[in-house]
Design a protein around this motif. Structure first.
Motif, PDB file in Angstrom:
ATOM      1  N   ILE A 113       0.867  -1.179   0.000  1.00  8.44           N
ATOM      2  CA  ILE A 113       0.000   0.000   0.000  1.00  8.44           C
ATOM      3  C   ILE A 113       0.900   1.225   0.000  1.00  8.44           C
ATOM      4  O   ILE A 113       1.803   1.330   0.833  1.00  8.44           O
ATOM      5  CB  ILE A 113      -0.946   0.027   1.219  1.00  8.44           C
ATOM      6  N   VAL A 114       0.678   2.116  -0.921  1.00 12.82           N
ATOM      7  CA  VAL A 114       1.423   3.368  -0.987  1.00 12.82           C
ATOM      8  C   VAL A 114       0.432   4.497  -0.722  1.00 12.82           C
ATOM      9  O   VAL A 114      -0.577   4.619  -1.429  1.00 12.82           O
ATOM     10  CB  VAL A 114       2.090   3.568  -2.362  1.00 12.82           C
ATOM     11  N   THR A 115       0.696   5.305   0.304  1.00 11.87           N
ATOM     12  CA  THR A 115      -0.209   6.402   0.633  1.00 11.87           C
ATOM     13  C   THR A 115       0.466   7.746   0.388  1.00 11.87           C
ATOM     14  O   THR A 115       1.703   7.849   0.369  1.00 11.87           O
ATOM     15  CB  THR A 115      -0.679   6.335   2.095  1.00 11.87           C
ATOM     16  N   THR A 116      -0.371   8.742   0.259  1.00 10.69           N
ATOM     17  CA  THR A 116       0.147  10.074  -0.035  1.00 10.69           C
ATOM     18  C   THR A 116       0.898  10.665   1.157  1.00 10.69           C
ATOM     19  O   THR A 116       1.821  11.469   0.980  1.00 10.69           O
ATOM     20  CB  THR A 116      -1.011  11.001  -0.465  1.00 10.69           C
ATOM     21  N   LEU A 117       0.548  10.263   2.394  1.00 10.98           N
ATOM     22  CA  LEU A 117       1.255  10.791   3.553  1.00 10.98           C
ATOM     23  C   LEU A 117       2.651  10.203   3.681  1.00 10.98           C
ATOM     24  O   LEU A 117       3.529  10.800   4.309  1.00 10.98           O
ATOM     25  CB  LEU A 117       0.455  10.520   4.826  1.00 10.98           C
ATOM     26  N   GLU A 118       2.869   9.038   3.103  1.00  5.71           N
ATOM     27  CA  GLU A 118       4.190   8.413   3.133  1.00  5.71           C
ATOM     28  C   GLU A 118       5.080   8.894   1.991  1.00  5.71           C
ATOM     29  O   GLU A 118       6.252   8.527   1.917  1.00  5.71           O
ATOM     30  CB  GLU A 118       4.050   6.888   3.043  1.00  5.71           C
ATOM     31  N   THR A 119       4.501   9.712   1.111  1.00  8.91           N
ATOM     32  CA  THR A 119       5.203  10.141  -0.094  1.00  8.91           C
ATOM     33  C   THR A 119       5.278  11.664  -0.127  1.00  8.91           C
ATOM     34  O   THR A 119       4.239  12.339  -0.065  1.00  8.91           O
ATOM     35  CB  THR A 119       4.460   9.649  -1.351  1.00  8.91           C
ATOM     36  N   PRO A 120       6.458  12.227  -0.193  1.00  4.73           N
ATOM     37  CA  PRO A 120       6.546  13.688  -0.343  1.00  4.73           C
ATOM     38  C   PRO A 120       5.808  14.134  -1.609  1.00  4.73           C
ATOM     39  O   PRO A 120       5.735  13.383  -2.590  1.00  4.73           O
ATOM     40  CB  PRO A 120       8.052  13.946  -0.467  1.00  4.73           C
TER      41      PRO A 120
END
Length: 772
Positions: A113-120
């Protein structure tokens, strides 16, 4: 090759292949289901991970037994597939406090799962107004905030629904009518040849309008519209070390290639895009969208290829749309119908970094008039991004201008065709010293009127009946600027006499494969079956791409330039003076000598590579395309249902490279314009800030039954100032003005003038004449 002087006689003028109505060479693949669209690229990588898809069954017994090989279930082609699902924001504006994905990560089959909060927050790509991913800010509803990758689609979707998001909503602006009141003037550029300053003036419009004996002043609205392409945005992504390949659905490979490198923060040489077939784009796939970004991020996280397709709600709310407009047109004229003053103002909305809809562009160039004013205003809206949709600017602008022209003609007591012809011009009205390279609007209107039977039209509205139908005719002028763009190609000759063309030009259903093959066949003197065309790969020379009506003319000119290089190499290899060489019937001839073309490559394949680069001719001459639309409609006297009965378009667009595929482009545009006139509208939820009818059940588009008869006529002409092909674009001309022709026909049938598009029956019903 530099093109900076008008084209003289050249091999294209032979017209042995170019200019002939030719079946699409890729048609057999499309009709047999073997054309490799982005979401079906199972041939490209093992162990793909997949996103959401719309399946299509083969036979009932297979559907009922679960053995139907739907596109995303082709385990026979790529084993061990996994699936991805995109999660969009549930608010239109605000901040994400937290994304709780723990339960989703523990769900069966979940790989990553890739979330926007984990990604600059990632950089924006070329011409994106909205950010596609990363960070805690939400700019619009359904902005992508996560992607879930799992072993099966059902597992990915179920896990996505387990993701819980804490939002800090903020008040947004969602109603154009409200925000338009304080909207400031704004410069804008569609990126497709239309645009300008916030306010532009020639002469004294206010003074000339005030003193004009005949004046017209009305306001119109056009709706937000969705591209509604058959193929949704889709991408397969696979990493090989620090390099990524994206098999995607994209109109502009050169733009997308650079954008993906910028967004992902990696060198451009580490990115490859491949898009040999695009199932419709209409401007919605000019720029990379969230499917490409999330496929790449998901593939990296899952450490295997990932396939992502946007669902229909995401196509409407996550990608781009044509913005709604509020337009005002004022026309002042003498009693004989000569325009002395004309003004066109348009207000549209967009995100803070977006541009206005350039709906006033055609009014600068279409009709004469010494005193002129155009203005664009931009309201800040927190709706999904407004951006290019087929003929941005001219499509909604002509829907308004050409109704205003009809209304003014009626005020003058003039025939609408005659009024338009009266105000034709052969020079740029804003720059009278600059001539049009070739302009035959009058020919389009006169030929169209004769062919359509315009003389039989009853000018008195509501006076023609056919059973329970009120019948009317409408006309409108069509206008679209001719754009050209640097475009390259590589052409290779083998010992069998086969010519292979490679260019990153795309085919979005327009027939690019065929016209490029025709160009190479004409230049090299071989039949079509000796030409192989490979498109849409960023490993090939950069071409114009498909957009702005520049694709066909520019890309074939690039192939022309590459073929000139190959002809020179062939002549040199055969010891023939290239100026004397004639390429015809699979041979190279010079004097009494005739050599099979393939013989030149016996010692090794020969390659010619070049680009066409356009000089300043577009500055010296105004280059545009023109047309005349004629429409007949019937309106049911009891229900106010509108039915198009027949349509005609007459086009002035330079040399037509393939009348068959060009006709398809024009009738497609006519159909889309009819949709905008009668049914297409994205309904804005002004409380929550999203498009509510975000699927093909709620967002209506025309179907075959809505368009019974269409005819297209291309005027026989060339424009040597445009390109060595002496052609122009025609793909967007078909949508320009046709909506107004439909509206004018509805008025002629009923006597009811509707100025708010689309013309749905509720806007007619309580104003219909009494049924006899």
């Amino acid at each position: 090759m530099k093109f900076d002087t008008p084209a003289g006689q050249n091999p294209i003028d032979q017209l042995k292949v170019v200019g002939k109505a030719t079946d699409r060479i890729d048609g057999k693949y499309k009709t047999t289901g073997t054309a490799p669209y982005a979401y079906e690229r199972h041939d490209v990588a093992a162990n793909q991970a997949y996103g959401y898809v719309l399946g299509a069954g083969i036979d009932g017994k297979y559907k009922t037994t679960g053995t139907a090989p739907y596109a995303y279930e082709r385990h026979d082609v790529a084993a061990n597939q996994a699936y991805g699902y995109v999660l969009g924001a549930g608010i239109a504006k605000g901040r994400i406090r937290a994304i709780h994905s723990e339960a989703a990560k523990r769900a069966p089959g979940v790989l990553a799962i890739v979330t926007t909060l984990e990604t600059p927050r990632l950089e924006r790509g070329t011409m994106n107004a909205a950010y596609l991913f990363g960070g805690d800010r939400v700019q619009h509803y359904h902005q992508a905030i996560a992607v879930v990758v799992a072993e099966t689609f059902e597992q990915a979707r179920a896990a996505a629904f387990l993701v819980k998001v804490d939002y800090a909503p903020e008040a947004g602006k969602f109603d154009l009518a409200t925000e338009a009141k304080g909207a400031p003037p704004a410069p804008g550029d569609s990126g497709e040849g239309s645009g300008g300053d916030g306010v532009e003036r020639v002469g004294d419009f206010e003074g000339a309008f005030a003193s004009a004996p005949m004046r017209f002043d009305e306001t119109y609205t056009t709706a937000d519209e969705s591209h509604a392409m058959m193929e949704p945005h889709a991408t397969v992504a696979a990493w090989d070390g620090d390099k990524v390949t994206l098999w995607t659905s994209n109109q502009m490979i050169g733009w997308g290639h650079g954008s993906m490198a910028k967004i992902l923060g990696i060198p451009k040489e580490n990115v490859r895009l491949d898009s040999p077939y695009v199932g419709g784009g209409f401007g919605g796939k000019l720029f990379v969208r969230a499917d490409a970004v999330l496929a790449a991020l998901g593939a990296k996280a899952a450490r295997r290829p990932v396939k992502v397709a946007l669902t229909r709600p995401l196509v409407a709310n996550n990608t781009t749309h044509r913005p709604a407009t509020i337009q005002r047109v004022r026309i002042g004229a003498t009693e004989d119908g000569t325009i002395t003053a004309i003004a066109h103002e348009s207000t549209s909305g967009n995100l803070p970094d977006g541009d206005p809809e350039t709906a006033v562009n055609q009014t600068k160039l279409l009709y004469a008039g010494a005193n002129r004013m155009t203005a664009m205003k931009l309201a800040h809206l927190d709706l999904p991004e407004g951006n290019a949709m087929r003929a941005p600017g001219e499509a909604p602008g002509l829907m308004v201008l050409e109704v205003a022209m009809d209304e003014m003609a009626e005020k003058l007591g003039m025939d609408p065709v005659a009024f338009r012809i009266r105000n034709d011009t052969q020079t740029d009205p804003n720059k009278p010293d600059r001539k049009f390279s070739h302009r035959d609007l009058v020919g389009c209107l006169t030929r169209g009127a004769e062919t359509f039977g315009w003389a039989k039209r009853n000018p008195k509205p509501g006076s023609v009946r056919d059973g329970h139908w009120l019948v009317g005719m409408g006309v409108a002028a069509a206008f679209r600027n001719n754009m050209v763009m640097k475009s390259g190609a590589r052409v290779r000759l083998d010992a069998k006499g086969t010519v292979t063309v490679e260019t990153d030009m795309t085919d979005i259903g327009t027939g690019s494969y065929t016209i490029i093959a025709q160009t190479a066949a004409e230049m090299m003197g071989v039949p079509l079956d000796r030409v192989v065309v490979r498109l849409g790969d960023s490993a090939f020379p950069v071409a114009a791409g498909s957009g702005g009506q520049w694709g066909a003319n520019s890309s074939t000119s690039g192939v022309y330039a590459a073929c000139v290089k190959l002809r020179e190499a062939v002549a040199q290899r055969l010891g023939i003076n290239s100026d004397d060489a004639v390429f015809v019937d699979g041979e190279v001839r010079s004097g009494n000598r005739a050599v099979p073309l393939g013989e030149a490559a016996q010692a090794g394949a020969l390659t010619g590579e070049d680009s066409i680069e356009f000089g300043d001719l577009s500055k010296t001459y105004q280059q545009s395309t023109f047309g005349g639309h004629f429409v007949e409609v019937g309106v049911d006297v009891d229900t106010a249902e509108v039915r198009v009965r027949r349509m005609l378009a007459v086009c002035s667009a330079g040399r037509i490279l393939n009348p068959k595929t060009a006709r398809s482009q024009v009738i497609g545009g006519m159909t889309m314009g009819t949709g905008a006139a009668l049914m297409e509208k994205l309904d804005v939820d002004t409380k929550r800030g999203f498009f509510a009818n975000h699927d093909l059940a709620g967002y209506e588009v025309p179907v075959h039954a809505d368009i019974p008869h269409q005819e297209v006529i291309f005027l026989d002409e060339v424009d040597p100032i445009s390109s060595p092909m002496k052609a122009k674009g025609v793909g967007e001309l078909g949508i320009c003005g046709v909506g107004a022709a439909v509206a004018n026909a509805v008025y002629n049938a009923t006597g009811i003038r509707v100025r708010d598009y689309p013309i749905t029956l509720d806007k007619l019903l309580d104003r219909m004449p009494e049924a006899a």
